[in-house]
Scaffold this active site. Structure first.
Site, PDB file in Angstrom:
ATOM      1  N   THR A  19      36.859  44.463  49.125  1.00 42.16           N
ATOM      2  CA  THR A  19      37.894  43.940  48.341  1.00 42.16           C
ATOM      3  C   THR A  19      39.279  45.667  48.844  1.00 42.16           C
ATOM      4  O   THR A  19      40.329  45.602  48.784  1.00 42.16           O
ATOM      5  CB  THR A  19      37.863  44.424  46.975  1.00 42.16           C
ATOM      6  OG1 THR A  19      37.574  42.662  46.886  1.00 42.16           O
ATOM      7  CG2 THR A  19      39.166  44.124  46.529  1.00 42.16           C
ATOM      8  N   SER A  36      31.541  41.463  51.768  1.00 36.46           N
ATOM      9  CA  SER A  36      30.084  41.596  51.893  1.00 36.46           C
ATOM     10  C   SER A  36      29.292  40.567  50.813  1.00 36.46           C
ATOM     11  O   SER A  36      27.883  41.453  51.381  1.00 36.46           O
ATOM     12  CB  SER A  36      29.841  43.231  50.328  1.00 36.46           C
ATOM     13  OG  SER A  36      30.208  41.978  48.984  1.00 36.46           O
TER      14      SER A  36
END
Length: 326
Positions: free
Chosen positions: A14, A60
């Protein structure tokens, strides 16, 4: 005075994400290259010498052994390179606790290694990425950051890798630490350590594995049946972590099946699906051959068990010592 040089290893997440709108709910992680991110950061005027390398630029949830190996190799090289004072890893928050803990176990503590991420993409209202990164720069550049293992910086707080966990799905304060809370408070202007270093001069605790053994996490639930263990054993798993009810509990039939797995040479760790609390050893653990996860949740218990199996540590007593260790 010349600022210390810091290696920045970027993996996406992010902190490198964009939504195309300041108020969009959805966004795409891993959109901003590290060169562009560092150029934007330089405009803030924070004194820092940063060398960026793009290891990956992904969500991730997709990070695993291949990326871990690249990160470990780069961090180990930076430990031996006197030109670097520390390392920052930009990382998505969903698996940050696993990456941080893995590196914490397999790297020496001579220099700070700091993971940092964001809960809001770069173009969102109230984006937290640049502030978190500025805090990480302050931590990685501080000589007192060494001797503490790998650290995670989020929401103006610094957590030890063994303690850090993502405790909330949204919000800038999504991370917490257990059993310790934050080990430092950070801002772009200040850094306050709350305790002295606890791992000064320590080498890597375990060798980074050539192959990560398959270790399953089984989530205990009401009505759970023992055939779940049989399926995992049939798939070739080399270890099992039980995300147990309460303090690491499971139905009696499941417990018996797990004890049989131990007798067949497959180590079993009792952790908990509960958000916070210790899983201590119980009298039946000696009979069953189980390992108590202590303060480690299922995800980090799996990482440690993988490393132990890869390093040929399967004796329950020796493995228990690794779970007990701070």
């Amino acid at each position: 005075m010349t600022e210390p040089k810091i290696l920045v290893l970027a993996t996406g997440g992010t902190i490198a994400g964009e939504g195309g709108s300041a108020v969009a709910r959805d966004y795409r992680p891993g959109q901003i290259a590290i060169e562009d991110f560092l150029a934007t950061f330089a405009e803030l005027g924070v004194a820092a010498r940063l060398e960026g390398r793009q290891v990956a630029n992904i969500d991730s949830v997709d990070i695993g052994p291949a990326v871990w190996r690249e990160l470990h190799t780069a961090c180990a090289a930076a430990m031996d390179d006197p030109s670097f004072a520390g390392v920052i890893i930009t990382h998505g928050t969903d698996s940050a606790e696993e990456t941080a803990f893995l590196l914490d176990l397999t790297l020496p503590t001579a220099k700070p290694v700091v993971l940092v991420g964001a809960m809001r993409p770069a173009d969102a209202v109230g984006s937290d990425g640049l502030r978190n990164f500025a805090n990480a720069v302050r931590v990685a550049a501080d000589p007192q950051g060494s001797g503490r293992g790998v650290l995670l910086v989020m929401g103006d707080q610094v957590f030890a890798a063994r303690d850090a966990r993502k405790a909330r799905t949204t919000g800038a304060g999504a991370f917490a630490g257990f059993p310790r809370g934050p080990v430092a408070l950070a801002s772009p202007a200040s850094l306050d350590w709350l305790s002295p270093p606890w791992r000064e001069g320590e080498g890597a605790r375990l060798a980074f594995p050539q192959v990560f053994p398959p270790v399953a996490i089984l989530h205990a639930h009401a009505g759970m049946e023992a055939d779940a263990i049989a399926r995992e054993l049939a798939s070739g798993c080399e270890g099992i972590v039980l995300a147990g009810m309460g303090s690491g509990n499971a139905p009696r039939a499941v417990e018996q099946a797990l004890a049989e797995a131990v007798r067949a040479g497959v180590p079993v760790v009792r952790s908990t699906r509960v958000d916070e609390g210790l899983v201590d050893r119980e009298p039946q653990d000696d009979d069953n051959g189980f390992i108590a996860a202590r303060a480690l949740g299922p995800a980090k218990a799996r990482v440690l068990l993988q490393l132990l199996v890869a390093n040929d540590v399967t004796d329950a007593a020796t493995a228990q010592a690794a779970f007990d260790r701070r």
